[in-house]
Design a protein around this motif. Structure first.
Motif, PDB file in Angstrom:
ATOM      1  N   UNK A  10       0.825  -1.205   0.000  1.00 57.32           N
ATOM      2  CA  UNK A  10       0.000   0.000   0.000  1.00 57.32           C
ATOM      3  C   UNK A  10       0.863   1.260   0.000  1.00 57.32           C
ATOM      4  N   UNK A  11       1.956   1.200   0.728  1.00 60.46           N
ATOM      5  CA  UNK A  11       2.878   2.342   0.800  1.00 60.46           C
ATOM      6  C   UNK A  11       3.497   2.638  -0.564  1.00 60.46           C
ATOM      7  N   UNK A  12       3.831   1.569  -1.313  1.00 63.14           N
ATOM      8  CA  UNK A  12       4.475   1.744  -2.620  1.00 63.14           C
ATOM      9  C   UNK A  12       3.468   1.869  -3.761  1.00 63.14           C
ATOM     10  N   UNK A  13       2.184   1.715  -3.455  1.00 60.81           N
ATOM     11  CA  UNK A  13       1.176   1.793  -4.508  1.00 60.81           C
ATOM     12  C   UNK A  13       1.136   0.571  -5.399  1.00 60.81           C
ATOM     13  N   UNK A  14       1.576  -0.589  -4.866  1.00 60.02           N
ATOM     14  CA  UNK A  14       1.555  -1.836  -5.635  1.00 60.02           C
ATOM     15  C   UNK A  14       0.124  -2.382  -5.654  1.00 60.02           C
ATOM     16  N   UNK A  15      -0.290  -2.939  -6.780  1.00 60.16           N
ATOM     17  CA  UNK A  15      -1.620  -3.515  -6.919  1.00 60.16           C
ATOM     18  C   UNK A  15      -1.798  -4.663  -5.927  1.00 60.16           C
ATOM     19  N   UNK A  16      -2.970  -4.703  -5.262  1.00 61.39           N
ATOM     20  CA  UNK A  16      -3.263  -5.740  -4.271  1.00 61.39           C
ATOM     21  C   UNK A  16      -4.569  -6.436  -4.647  1.00 61.39           C
ATOM     22  N   UNK A  17      -4.562  -7.785  -4.624  1.00 58.93           N
ATOM     23  CA  UNK A  17      -5.763  -8.582  -4.858  1.00 58.93           C
ATOM     24  C   UNK A  17      -6.072  -9.399  -3.614  1.00 58.93           C
ATOM     25  N   UNK A  18      -7.384  -9.531  -3.280  1.00 59.44           N
ATOM     26  CA  UNK A  18      -7.732 -10.497  -2.247  1.00 59.44           C
ATOM     27  C   UNK A  18      -7.865 -11.865  -2.909  1.00 59.44           C
ATOM     28  N   UNK A  19      -8.146 -12.918  -2.131  1.00 55.47           N
ATOM     29  CA  UNK A  19      -8.133 -14.270  -2.700  1.00 55.47           C
ATOM     30  C   UNK A  19      -9.203 -14.442  -3.778  1.00 55.47           C
ATOM     31  N   UNK A  20     -10.393 -13.882  -3.550  1.00 56.78           N
ATOM     32  CA  UNK A  20     -11.464 -14.027  -4.540  1.00 56.78           C
ATOM     33  C   UNK A  20     -11.066 -13.384  -5.869  1.00 56.78           C
ATOM     34  N   UNK A  21     -10.447 -12.204  -5.795  1.00 55.45           N
ATOM     35  CA  UNK A  21     -10.007 -11.526  -7.016  1.00 55.45           C
ATOM     36  C   UNK A  21      -8.879 -12.303  -7.690  1.00 55.45           C
ATOM     37  N   UNK A  22      -8.001 -12.889  -6.872  1.00 55.12           N
ATOM     38  CA  UNK A  22      -6.891 -13.686  -7.405  1.00 55.12           C
ATOM     39  C   UNK A  22      -7.415 -14.913  -8.153  1.00 55.12           C
ATOM     40  N   UNK A  23      -8.376 -15.621  -7.535  1.00 63.09           N
ATOM     41  CA  UNK A  23      -8.935 -16.808  -8.174  1.00 63.09           C
ATOM     42  C   UNK A  23      -9.651 -16.445  -9.474  1.00 63.09           C
ATOM     43  N   UNK A  24     -10.332 -15.304  -9.469  1.00 61.22           N
ATOM     44  CA  UNK A  24     -11.005 -14.845 -10.683  1.00 61.22           C
ATOM     45  C   UNK A  24      -9.989 -14.535 -11.772  1.00 61.22           C
ATOM     46  N   UNK A  25      -8.848 -13.947 -11.382  1.00 61.27           N
ATOM     47  CA  UNK A  25      -7.782 -13.644 -12.351  1.00 61.27           C
ATOM     48  C   UNK A  25      -7.218 -14.938 -12.940  1.00 61.27           C
ATOM     49  N   UNK A  26      -7.011 -15.955 -12.083  1.00 61.46           N
ATOM     50  CA  UNK A  26      -6.510 -17.241 -12.580  1.00 61.46           C
ATOM     51  C   UNK A  26      -7.472 -17.852 -13.584  1.00 61.46           C
ATOM     52  N   UNK A  27      -8.762 -17.807 -13.264  1.00 61.05           N
ATOM     53  CA  UNK A  27      -9.764 -18.363 -14.178  1.00 61.05           C
ATOM     54  C   UNK A  27      -9.753 -17.618 -15.503  1.00 61.05           C
ATOM     55  N   UNK A  28      -9.476 -16.306 -15.449  1.00 56.38           N
ATOM     56  CA  UNK A  28      -9.376 -15.525 -16.678  1.00 56.38           C
ATOM     57  C   UNK A  28      -8.243 -15.975 -17.574  1.00 56.38           C
ATOM     58  N   UNK A  29      -7.206 -16.565 -16.941  1.00 54.61           N
ATOM     59  CA  UNK A  29      -6.077 -17.096 -17.719  1.00 54.61           C
ATOM     60  C   UNK A  29      -6.285 -18.570 -18.068  1.00 54.61           C
ATOM     61  N   UNK A  30      -7.453 -19.098 -17.740  1.00 60.07           N
ATOM     62  CA  UNK A  30      -7.736 -20.505 -18.043  1.00 60.07           C
ATOM     63  C   UNK A  30      -7.124 -21.463 -17.050  1.00 60.07           C
ATOM     64  N   UNK A  31      -6.770 -20.981 -15.851  1.00 57.76           N
ATOM     65  CA  UNK A  31      -6.169 -21.831 -14.831  1.00 57.76           C
ATOM     66  C   UNK A  31      -7.235 -22.183 -13.812  1.00 57.76           C
ATOM     67  N   UNK A  32      -7.517 -23.489 -13.646  1.00 53.83           N
ATOM     68  CA  UNK A  32      -8.510 -23.931 -12.686  1.00 53.83           C
ATOM     69  C   UNK A  32      -8.020 -23.748 -11.271  1.00 53.83           C
ATOM     70  N   UNK A  33      -8.940 -23.631 -10.334  1.00 55.12           N
ATOM     71  CA  UNK A  33      -8.574 -23.402  -8.936  1.00 55.12           C
ATOM     72  C   UNK A  33      -8.733 -24.653  -8.090  1.00 55.12           C
ATOM     73  N   UNK A  34      -9.181 -25.754  -8.701  1.00 54.83           N
ATOM     74  CA  UNK A  34      -9.390 -26.989  -7.909  1.00 54.83           C
ATOM     75  C   UNK A  34      -8.057 -27.604  -7.552  1.00 54.83           C
TER      76      UNK A  34
END
Length: 791
Positions: free
Chosen positions: A767-791
């Motif tokens: 947060x101090x450096x302004x780096x992008x932060x994802x929570x787990x739900x957003x991360x899993x959604x990003x993986x699915x967007x790349x065609x990577x399953x979460x199971x």
């Protein structure tokens, strides 16, 4: 109400009552009825189920008697690896562990008091049971699978056998358990149960067991589970694996929740603050060790706060937040009858003590390790001596001391054979090369090595056993004995010969029939397309484990580049130090190894090769190259000054005269640079390194790029806090498969931070450096967007 309905109601009531009585007996240690009454209820249930077989369910207390024998155990891949623990053998080891934990949590711990006392970490304390580690998987509260630890990544499916262990609940008690819950613990045998088993074995003319651990392990791995059902096995839970659902945020909190759901946990479980209280617990239970109803070989300490566990993370194959503090090993006296020499995979000729058999901690010991000839010299051991034998960590027998006043007059010194005891080749002592600023220091090593390489049967056998192992080429059906047969029969002389074997050759071997021969040939054929990382690991390069093999494959992405890589170039890769780099370079420079690798390349189609990893394109600097040359008196700062002065050009630096150097550096380092490059060998080495960097695309003047098809190539991600749907290790694998580098700390170069509950200093830094932060739900959604399953 019909008879069937009445029976169903009574069966349900009996099952409920028996489950509750089991819970009170095995978990709470508070039996509510006499054994005779329990037996009466059990037999009533058994009789009703016999009358109404359609009402029998898998979770009935009667279904612990075992079933038909299996032909083999299936494999189970652990979603969350079952890691081993680091060991402490002395008080200082535990204090060092506590210090490392506090340093790793420096940003999380309070400052401490005004008199300099640092904040204490809270640890859970549990006895380390001497049994077999297992995993129990529950779905919706029902036991669906049991597995052994195996190698930590893959175990054996022992579901049928674990169901026979009386205190393992077939269904969880109460409510509130996660939909998916993997419970981990130890299956063991009490001292009394072990004695009863051995007495029974003697009565039946069977083989007795050496100790409770061997008895437990052997019982749990019976292919006929009806045998397992008759063995006095018990289970004690010590942790969890994969989970889908909510759990408490402390280790002890989780164990207490598991206890409420019917899972037996250690009655010795306690909390301790800091190293001193841990040591108090260790001493207390050590004094009571012999009085405990089961055998233990130490104490396990774990950081209690789960968020802090995640912050500390892992080192190689063990967590940084836990340690096993072992008890002093058991010792006995015996006579050293002879010293023989064994030859290992790398040709190391190792002394092994042959002893007059003696029982040590319940195990009959006839052989012990002497490690190497330096250890023989340190001990001053001679053949004929009376020696003290210790089972180190209660496992590996070793010679620890000579009783000099019992030395016989005819005692003989231990001498290294001049020729290999297996192949007759010359045995030579290794040399240790220590590289530092501007020079190499050569000294004699502790290891003697047979120079026969693959012409030596012992080295060939061990090399092929490693080559075909599960984590290498994974050729199922080629056990140690099969490999030994193939070598002894002269059918294989290198790993490449495996791919030339015929059905007629295999079927003639002992232990092989038509089906097993066909299966082996199919397994060999299936291994013809290994991933580059597997192939590199399979070669058995000294000091190159799985992780280093993955680094080489992911970074250089080409067997040709790996074979050619100079040591200094290899040190640009993460976690590759100079000594390991020289081992890799020397391995691929060896003519014998080159021949074998050429043969393998002709029969294999190695996958995962391509362009250099994107993050390594144009990744070097002239300053870095100068620093890697180890010029005396020139450190990183001086290297940067030289690079800037000579316009990032090695050619200009080599052409510089003393005046140019003196205007850039002070007199001593300027003289050192001049003297270093005055040596033709040093100039040639610097130019050769630069040429290879340019050839690989790593040179500072090379073109930066992103590899197509890897959407996260060139990016750096950081994982912090708790991930509830998947483990951080699995999340790391998925990110790496997309081309990302997963780092342990946040910097301005970090692309994204995945922050789960409990994220601390890393999230604050992001947060101090302004780096992008994802929570787990957003991360899993990003993986699915790349065609990577979460199971």
């Amino acid at each position: 109400m019909t008879d069937a309905q009445t029976a169903a109601t009574r069966i349900a009531q009996l099952r409920s009552d028996l489950d509750q009585h089991n819970y009170r007996y095995h978990v709470l240690d508070e039996p509510s009825i006499p054994d005779a009454e329990y037996d009466r209820l059990f037999h009533e249930l058994k009789a009703l189920e016999a009358e109404h077989p359609e009402l029998v369910t898998p979770d009935s207390p009667t279904q612990r008697v075992g079933s038909l024998a299996l032909s083999a155990f299936g494999e189970v891949k652990h979603e969350v690896p079952m890691l081993s623990l680091g060991n402490a053998f002395a008080e200082d080891d535990l204090r060092d562990f506590d210090r490392r934990v506090r340093e790793g949590l420096a940003d999380e711990l309070p400052a401490g008091d005004l008199f300099g006392g640092g904040a204490s970490v809270e640890y859970s304390c549990e006895p380390k049971l001497d049994g077999l580690a297992v995993s129990l998987l529950y779905r919706d509260g029902q036991l669906v699978r049991g597995a052994t630890r195996g190698d930590g990544s893959t175990g054996e499916d022992i579901s049928v056998n674990v169901r026979t262990v009386r205190n393992i609940p077939l269904k969880l008690q109460g409510t509130g358990w996660p939909a998916v819950l993997e419970v981990r613990g130890e299956v063991f045998m009490s001292r009394a149960g072990f004695e009863r088993l051995n007495a029974s074995q003697l009565e039946q003319g069977g083989k007795t067991f050496a100790n409770p651990r061997n008895a437990a392990a052997g019982s749990l791995r019976q292919l006929d589970s009806s045998i397992t059902a008759k063995r006095p096995l018990e289970f004690c839970c010590y942790g969890i694996g994969q989970v889908q659902g909510e759990l408490p945020d402390t280790h002890v909190g989780i164990l207490n929740a598991l206890k409420a759901w019917g899972m037996p946990i250690s009655r010795e479980l306690k909390l301790a603050k800091g190293a001193d209280e841990c040591l108090d617990y260790y001493r207390d239970i050590g004094e009571r060790r012999d009085a405990l109803p089961y055998e233990i070989d130490g104490v396990v300490f774990k950081v209690n706060n789960l968020a802090w566990q995640r912050e500390l993370g892992f080192r190689a194959r063990e967590p940084r937040w836990a340690i096993a503090h072992k008890f002093p090993a058991s010792e006995e006296l015996t006579e050293l009858l002879a010293v023989e020499f064994q030859v290992g995979r790398t040709g190391a000729v190792t002394p092994v003590a042959r002893l007059r058999p003696v029982k040590v901690a319940g195990v009959m010991v006839a052989n012990a390790t002497l490690h190497n000839m330096d250890e023989v010299a340190r001990l001053g051991v001679m053949v004929g001596d009376t020696v003290i034998i210790r089972r180190a960590g209660d496992v590996i027998p070793q010679v620890v001391q000579v009783v000099l006043d019992r030395r016989p007059a005819d005692a003989k010194p231990v001498e290294v054979p001049q020729n290999c005891p297996v192949c007759g080749s010359h045995v030579e002592r290794t040399q240790l090369i220590k590289r530092s600023k501007g020079r190499e220091t050569v000294s004699e090593g502790a290891v003697y090595r047979c120079v026969g390489r693959l012409a030596c049967g012992a080295q060939l056998k061990q090399a092929i056993i490693h080559f075909v192992s599960r984590r290498a080429m994974d050729i199922e059906g080629l056990g140690d004995k099969s490999v030994e047969q193939l070598v002894d029969e002269g059918l294989i002389h290198s790993p490449a010969d495996l791919y030339k074997l015929t059905f007629e050759q295999i079927v003639e071997l002992e232990g092989f029939a038509e089906l097993s021969s066909k299966n082996l040939l199919a397994a060999i054929e299936n291994s013809r397309k290994p991933e580059l990382a597997r192939f590199i690991f399979a070669l058995g390069i000294p000091d190159v484990g799985e992780e280093t093999a993955k680094v080489l494959a992911r970074s250089l992405a080409s067997l040709q580049r790996i074979k050619q890589a100079l040591p200094e170039v290899l040190t640009y890769l993460p976690d590759v130090g100079l000594e390991v780099a020289y081992e890799i370079h020397e391995f691929f420079s060896d003519s014998h190894n080159q021949t074998v690798i050429d043969q393998l390349e002709q029969v294999l189609d190695i996958q995962g090769q391509g362009e250099l990893g994107a993050e390594y394109a144009a990744s070097t600097t002239l300053a870095g190259l100068i620093d890697k040359l180890h010029i005396a008196s020139v450190g990183p700062t001086g290297a940067k000054t030289l690079a800037a002065k000579f316009d990032e050009s090695l050619e200009k630096l080599l052409a510089a005269d003393w005046l140019d150097l003196r205007q850039t550096l002070s007199e001593k380092p300027a003289n050192a640079v001049r003297d270093f490059f005055a040596v033709a060998e040093n100039r040639d080495r610097a130019l050769k390194i630069e040429a290879q960097l340019r050839d690989f695309g790593m040179h500072w003047q090379s073109e930066k790029r992103v590899v197509e098809g890897l959407p996260l190539a060139g990016q750096t991600w950081v994982l912090t806090g708790s991930l509830e749907i998947m483990s951080r290790d699995i999340a790391k694998e998925k990110l790496e498969s997309l081309g990302a580098k997963v780092a342990g700390s946040v910097s301005a170069k970090t692309t994204c931070v995945v922050a789960g509950p409990g994220a601390g200093s890393k999230l604050a830094k992001a947060n101090e450096l302004g780096v992008k932060v994802l929570d787990e739900a957003e991360f899993l959604k990003a993986l699915e967007g790349f065609g990577i399953g979460v199971a």
